[in-house]
Write an enzyme that holds these catalytic residues in place. Structure first.
Site, PDB file in Angstrom:
ATOM      1  N   GLU A 169     113.558 123.543 118.386  1.00  0.00           N
ATOM      2  CA  GLU A 169     113.675 123.990 117.032  1.00  0.00           C
ATOM      3  C   GLU A 169     113.269 123.755 115.681  1.00  0.00           C
ATOM      4  O   GLU A 169     112.138 123.226 115.861  1.00  0.00           O
ATOM      5  CB  GLU A 169     115.191 123.210 116.895  1.00  0.00           C
ATOM      6  CG  GLU A 169     116.651 123.184 117.463  1.00  0.00           C
ATOM      7  CD  GLU A 169     117.593 122.260 117.508  1.00  0.00           C
ATOM      8  OE1 GLU A 169     117.209 121.290 115.815  1.00  0.00           O
ATOM      9  OE2 GLU A 169     118.567 121.408 118.350  1.00  0.00           O
ATOM     10  N   ASP A 174     111.981 121.361 106.651  1.00  0.00           N
ATOM     11  CA  ASP A 174     111.295 120.387 105.681  1.00  0.00           C
ATOM     12  C   ASP A 174     112.063 120.739 104.723  1.00  0.00           C
ATOM     13  O   ASP A 174     112.150 120.869 103.394  1.00  0.00           O
ATOM     14  CB  ASP A 174     109.303 121.019 105.227  1.00  0.00           C
ATOM     15  CG  ASP A 174     109.323 119.786 104.468  1.00  0.00           C
ATOM     16  OD1 ASP A 174     109.813 118.342 104.537  1.00  0.00           O
ATOM     17  OD2 ASP A 174     108.194 119.700 103.657  1.00  0.00           O
ATOM     18  N   TYR A 197     122.219 121.447 112.823  1.00  0.00           N
ATOM     19  CA  TYR A 197     122.051 121.142 113.923  1.00  0.00           C
ATOM     20  C   TYR A 197     122.359 119.676 115.014  1.00  0.00           C
ATOM     21  O   TYR A 197     121.942 119.388 116.043  1.00  0.00           O
ATOM     22  CB  TYR A 197     120.045 120.857 114.209  1.00  0.00           C
ATOM     23  CG  TYR A 197     120.001 119.783 112.841  1.00  0.00           C
ATOM     24  CD1 TYR A 197     119.059 120.684 111.750  1.00  0.00           C
ATOM     25  CD2 TYR A 197     119.879 118.652 113.511  1.00  0.00           C
ATOM     26  CE1 TYR A 197     118.662 119.604 111.114  1.00  0.00           C
ATOM     27  CE2 TYR A 197     119.647 117.727 112.827  1.00  0.00           C
ATOM     28  CZ  TYR A 197     119.245 118.088 111.559  1.00  0.00           C
ATOM     29  OH  TYR A 197     118.310 117.258 110.407  1.00  0.00           O
ATOM     30  N   LYS A 201     104.745 117.503 114.526  1.00  0.00           N
ATOM     31  CA  LYS A 201     104.717 118.261 113.737  1.00  0.00           C
ATOM     32  C   LYS A 201     103.211 118.841 113.128  1.00  0.00           C
ATOM     33  O   LYS A 201     102.441 119.111 114.049  1.00  0.00           O
ATOM     34  CB  LYS A 201     103.526 117.257 112.808  1.00  0.00           C
ATOM     35  CG  LYS A 201     104.659 115.722 112.903  1.00  0.00           C
ATOM     36  CD  LYS A 201     105.219 116.008 111.652  1.00  0.00           C
ATOM     37  CE  LYS A 201     104.869 115.630 110.351  1.00  0.00           C
ATOM     38  NZ  LYS A 201     106.220 114.589 109.862  1.00  0.00           N
ATOM     39  N   CYS A 210      93.595 129.565  72.002  1.00  0.00           N
ATOM     40  CA  CYS A 210      94.230 130.742  73.293  1.00  0.00           C
ATOM     41  C   CYS A 210      93.159 131.395  73.091  1.00  0.00           C
ATOM     42  O   CYS A 210      91.882 131.194  72.801  1.00  0.00           O
ATOM     43  CB  CYS A 210      94.922 131.638  72.488  1.00  0.00           C
ATOM     44  SG  CYS A 210      95.379 133.060  73.970  1.00  0.00           S
ATOM     45  N   CYS A 267      92.365 135.279  72.513  1.00  0.00           N
ATOM     46  CA  CYS A 267      92.233 135.485  71.600  1.00  0.00           C
ATOM     47  C   CYS A 267      91.526 134.377  70.748  1.00  0.00           C
ATOM     48  O   CYS A 267      91.538 135.127  69.360  1.00  0.00           O
ATOM     49  CB  CYS A 267      94.003 135.932  70.924  1.00  0.00           C
ATOM     50  SG  CYS A 267      95.225 134.787  70.484  1.00  0.00           S
ATOM     51  N   CYS A 326     100.468 130.534  72.785  1.00  0.00           N
ATOM     52  CA  CYS A 326      99.533 130.602  71.929  1.00  0.00           C
ATOM     53  C   CYS A 326     100.975 131.233  71.462  1.00  0.00           C
ATOM     54  O   CYS A 326     101.467 132.511  72.346  1.00  0.00           O
ATOM     55  CB  CYS A 326      98.467 131.587  72.440  1.00  0.00           C
ATOM     56  SG  CYS A 326      97.980 133.366  71.780  1.00  0.00           S
ATOM     57  N   CYS A 342      97.574 138.903  70.827  1.00  0.00           N
ATOM     58  CA  CYS A 342      97.040 138.630  71.798  1.00  0.00           C
ATOM     59  C   CYS A 342      96.892 139.217  72.708  1.00  0.00           C
ATOM     60  O   CYS A 342      97.833 140.179  73.695  1.00  0.00           O
ATOM     61  CB  CYS A 342      97.645 136.726  71.776  1.00  0.00           C
ATOM     62  SG  CYS A 342      96.165 136.482  73.326  1.00  0.00           S
TER      63      CYS A 342
HETATM   64  S1  IVH Z   1     116.981 116.226 114.191  1.00  0.00           S
HETATM   65  C1  IVH Z   1     118.981 112.922 116.048  1.00  0.00           C
HETATM   66  N1  IVH Z   1     116.749 117.987 114.254  1.00  0.00           N
HETATM   67  O1  IVH Z   1     113.622 115.480 109.990  1.00  0.00           O
HETATM   68  C2  IVH Z   1     118.756 113.409 115.663  1.00  0.00           C
HETATM   69  N2  IVH Z   1     115.466 117.036 112.327  1.00  0.00           N
HETATM   70  O2  IVH Z   1     111.423 113.584 110.676  1.00  0.00           O
HETATM   71  C3  IVH Z   1     117.149 113.331 114.165  1.00  0.00           C
HETATM   72  N3  IVH Z   1     114.887 118.023 110.251  1.00  0.00           N
HETATM   73  O3  IVH Z   1     115.353 113.049 108.599  1.00  0.00           O
HETATM   74  C4  IVH Z   1     116.620 114.779 113.498  1.00  0.00           C
HETATM   75  N4  IVH Z   1     114.933 119.734 111.304  1.00  0.00           N
HETATM   76  O4  IVH Z   1     115.706 115.950 107.698  1.00  0.00           O
HETATM   77  C5  IVH Z   1     116.144 117.009 113.451  1.00  0.00           C
HETATM   78  N5  IVH Z   1     116.335 120.911 113.794  1.00  0.00           N
HETATM   79  C6  IVH Z   1     116.135 120.020 113.530  1.00  0.00           C
HETATM   80  C7  IVH Z   1     115.670 119.055 112.046  1.00  0.00           C
HETATM   81  C8  IVH Z   1     115.557 117.855 111.380  1.00  0.00           C
HETATM   82  C9  IVH Z   1     114.508 118.861 110.462  1.00  0.00           C
HETATM   83  C10 IVH Z   1     114.439 116.564 109.533  1.00  0.00           C
HETATM   84  C11 IVH Z   1     115.832 115.392 109.173  1.00  0.00           C
HETATM   85  C12 IVH Z   1     115.264 114.451 109.845  1.00  0.00           C
HETATM   86  C13 IVH Z   1     113.381 114.560 109.570  1.00  0.00           C
HETATM   87  C14 IVH Z   1     112.797 113.384 110.797  1.00  0.00           C
END
Ligand code: IVH
Length: 687
Positions: A123, A127, A239, A327, A421, A424, A439, A444
């Protein structure tokens, strides 16, 4: 960021260093999670955390329970009611490459051989901000932030304004029935495009801009006034099920399908694969998908599909063993800040930007980055000649995070904001309560181009065919010195410009001519007064008959109008007081651009309530209000409520199992709103 090898130290200095690191991390957690105003980048933060983890791993005897490594950051801000989560809201451990994922797999395979047959779900790692949503008998009853994972903050009122959060789980004949109590976990975020539009608006209004979509989402959810949250376009993806008092699927893929079937938004790119080899094979494609997402993602979450097995594997600290985050590589680089440039916007706002030594960030060459405003430069102590840390995330305009102060040579120059500015040369001004410098010279040249662009735009005078290129030609050739000059343009003026032939010139002159008949609100909007947009122009036009009356309005009088605060009242008074603007007005009047308003048409001015003059009929069961409550709400907002649908009904508010009234409304062509639609209507008529 320091990445030096940890020196060998005496026990005393080592524990001192550890303590100092902990203090620092606590401080940054507070800035990030409570104040929503971090002062270091995620990258720097990770550096501090990694160093602390390393020191603690080498010296386990020095680990204490309140070390930031022993819990995942964040604490509840005092101003919201605290909520205990029904189960711990866990975090995730990270892998930084596919080898890290492989190593994770091997670790858990050793613990339980069944891992090999579980399957995996991938998934996007959004952020945003974790939210925990409680449903009782299918109705959204409580929503909380994550806080420290055990106790969060009650932000129900704010979450109600997020459109993708179902206020009620609809019962579908072919869908699952939710258990009496269902607690769902998801992520609230702001799409990149909405974030940029919001920042553009804030910038124009001279207000502080947000650093990135995540901080914006966090700040928006923590607003004390839910109507403020409602103006922010927040979204949700779910999720996980945190708890339920009935049967729920026991695979992650099953959970995603289940949530979808209940009407929750779920990522449409989630993917299930069978083996770790498959994970490693699709991994690179996931990494490449980053820029195609509408939201910022910081990685891919890889989860064991078998949730029972995942639960049995347990947790390490706050991280479940059954899932890992791969990541995305950090898109932060350092480069030299060669110079600071300044842009002049339509309302005269001066915006500083960094002119950088060209650098590649995630496949894109970056030469410029935003510096937000002059306060930001001073707060971060960003100097010309500094090496600076620059971040590019998703499609967000790159921004300067801050200087790398440790490697200064002493040659760096402290930046002095311009007092005049850059376009101008006229003195710049600052207004109380705003961060921006302006300004204020309407003549301007930089502003003139932007002003004309706004004047001719769709929501203003709507002059067809007058694009930015022609605007630039007209100003550069000296044929237009202010917006009113458009109305004295002759055909020869246009024919002397590059790219103009007979027909094109006629068409444009015709379009300009038609615009003379635009309405008062459009003309007020077109003037480009600071803080006065389409909606406020409507309010002003409801109070003043023409531009003459408006130009005589006093600060006190304007300030009394609902929706107009002291800053904007002052901006209006100042705009009309300026001789150059008086001249523009008199030229517009001579050109016949002098619409008369229709004050009596609007009833909103009498007591200024959003639903004044509207008549409603309510029917059916609404998700979060009883029938009486919703009627009360409509009345409190100035609306009238009657029992039966007739020609004079403005709207039918219909919930579930609406019967004959709905039929009747449809036949009579009366618009029908659901609960959310009614809230939208109130909001849209508020400003
Ligand atoms: S699962 C056991 N799934 O990432 C469940 N987290 O660094 C643990 N996050 O605090 C989280 N998308 O806020 C999960 N598809 C996703 C996510 C997700 C974003 C965030 C979530 C968590 C942080 C962990």
């Amino acid at each position: 960021m320091k990445t030096a090898i940890i020196p060998v130290m005496g026990e005393q200095t080592l524990s001192q260093e550890i303590e100092k690191l902990r203090q620092e991390i606590h401080f940054h957690n507070y800035r990030y999670h409570v104040l929503d105003t971090p002062v270091i980048s995620d990258y720097e933060y990770d550096g501090l955390m990694n160093r602390l983890r390393q020191l603690e791993a080498d010296h386990p005897e020095l680990v204490v329970p309140d070390s930031p490594t022993q819990r995942t950051g964040g604490m509840a801000a005092e101003r919201f009611v605290k909520v205990r989560h029904p189960a711990p809201i866990l975090s995730l451990s990270n892998a930084f490459d596919l080898q890290g994922v492989q190593a994770w797999y091997e670790r858990i395979l050793k613990l339980d051989q069944r891992v090999a047959g579980s399957g995996f779900v991938l998934e996007p790692k959004i952020d945003g901000l974790t939210v925990v949503l409680h449903y009782h008998q299918g109705v959204f009853s409580l929503g909380a932030t994550r806080g420290d994972g055990v106790i969060g903050e009650d932000v129900t009122a704010n979450l109600r304004t997020v459109r993708s959060i179902p206020l009620k789980i609809p019962v579908r004949p072919d869908g699952p029935t939710p258990p009496d109590t269902l607690v769902v976990r998801g992520e609230v975020f702001m799409a990149i495009r909405d974030f940029e539009a919001l920042n553009a608006r804030l910038q124009e209004a001279g207000e502080r801009v947000y650093l990135n979509p995540r901080n914006t989402a966090a700040g928006s959810l923590r607003q004390l006034d839910p109507s403020m949250t409602a103006t922010r376009k927040l979204q949700l993806l779910t999720y996980a099920v945190v708890s339920a008092d009935g049967p729920i699927p026991n695979t992650q893929w099953g959970i995603l399908e289940y949530l979808k079937a209940l009407g929750f938004p779920v990522s449409d790119i989630a993917e299930r694969v069978n083996t770790i080899e498959d994970v490693l094979e699709v991994g690179p494609a996931w990494l490449g998908r980053r820029d195609q997402l509408a939201f910022e993602a910081d990685g891919v979450v890889i989860k064991l599909d078998d949730l029972d097995l995942s639960a049995q594997l347990g947790v390490v600290g706050k991280d479940p063993r059954g899932a890992i985050a791969l990541k995305f590589p950090a898109r932060e680089v350092t480069t030299r800040l060669n110079q600071i440039g300044v842009n002049v916007g339509r309302t005269g706002v001066l915006t500083p930007y960094a002119m950088l030594e060209a650098v590649e960030i995630g496949g894109v060459i970056v030469k410029q980055a935003t510096l937000h405003n002059f306060d930001y430069i001073a707060e971060k102590d960003i100097r010309v000649g500094d090496r600076v840390l620059v971040k590019r995330a998703g499609d967000v305009i790159p921004y300067v995070i801050g200087p790398v102060a440790e490697i200064r040579t002493g040659e760096e120059v402290i930046y002095q904001p311009p007092q005049t500015c850059p376009a101008c040369g006229q003195a710049v001004e600052h207004f109380p309560g705003e961060v921006a410098w302006y300004c204020v010279n309407t003549a301007c040249p930089a502003q003139l181009v932007r002003n004309l662009e706004h004047f001719v735009s769709r929501g203003a005078m709507d002059i067809n065919g007058l694009g930015i290129r022609i605007v630039e030609q007209l100003t550069a050739s000296g044929k237009v010195h202010d917006v009113a000059d458009l109305y004295t343009l002759a055909k020869d003026d246009l024919l002397s410009l590059e790219g103009f032939a007979d027909k094109k010139a006629d068409n444009l002159l015709n379009a300009i001519d038609i615009s003379r008949r635009q309405t008062l609100p459009r003309v007020i909007n077109a003037l480009g007064i600071r803080g006065v947009g389409e909606v406020m122009a409507l309010d002003l036009a409801a109070h003043y008959r023409d531009l003459d009356e408006l130009s005589r309005a006093t600060f006190e009088e304007l300030n009394l109008i609902e929706g107009i605060g002291p800053n904007i009242a002052q901006a209006i008074v100042d705009w009309f007081a300026r001789p150059a603007n008086q001249q523009v007005l008199s030229k517009l009047r001579s050109a016949g651009v002098w619409p008369q308003g229709e004050i009596e048409q609007t009833t909103r001015e009498q007591n200024g309530l959003p639903l004044d003059g509207l008549t409603f009929v309510v029917t059916g069961t609404l998700p979060s209000y009883s029938r009486d409550e919703i009627k009360e709400l409509i009345r409190s907002q100035g609306g009238k409520v009657t029992d039966s649908v007739s020609k004079s009904t403005s709207y039918l508010v219909a919930g579930e199992s609406a019967g004959s009234k709905l039929e009747k409304a449809r036949k009579a062509g009366v618009p029908v709103l659901d609960e959310a639609g009614l809230m939208d209507l109130i909001q849209s008529r508020k400003s």
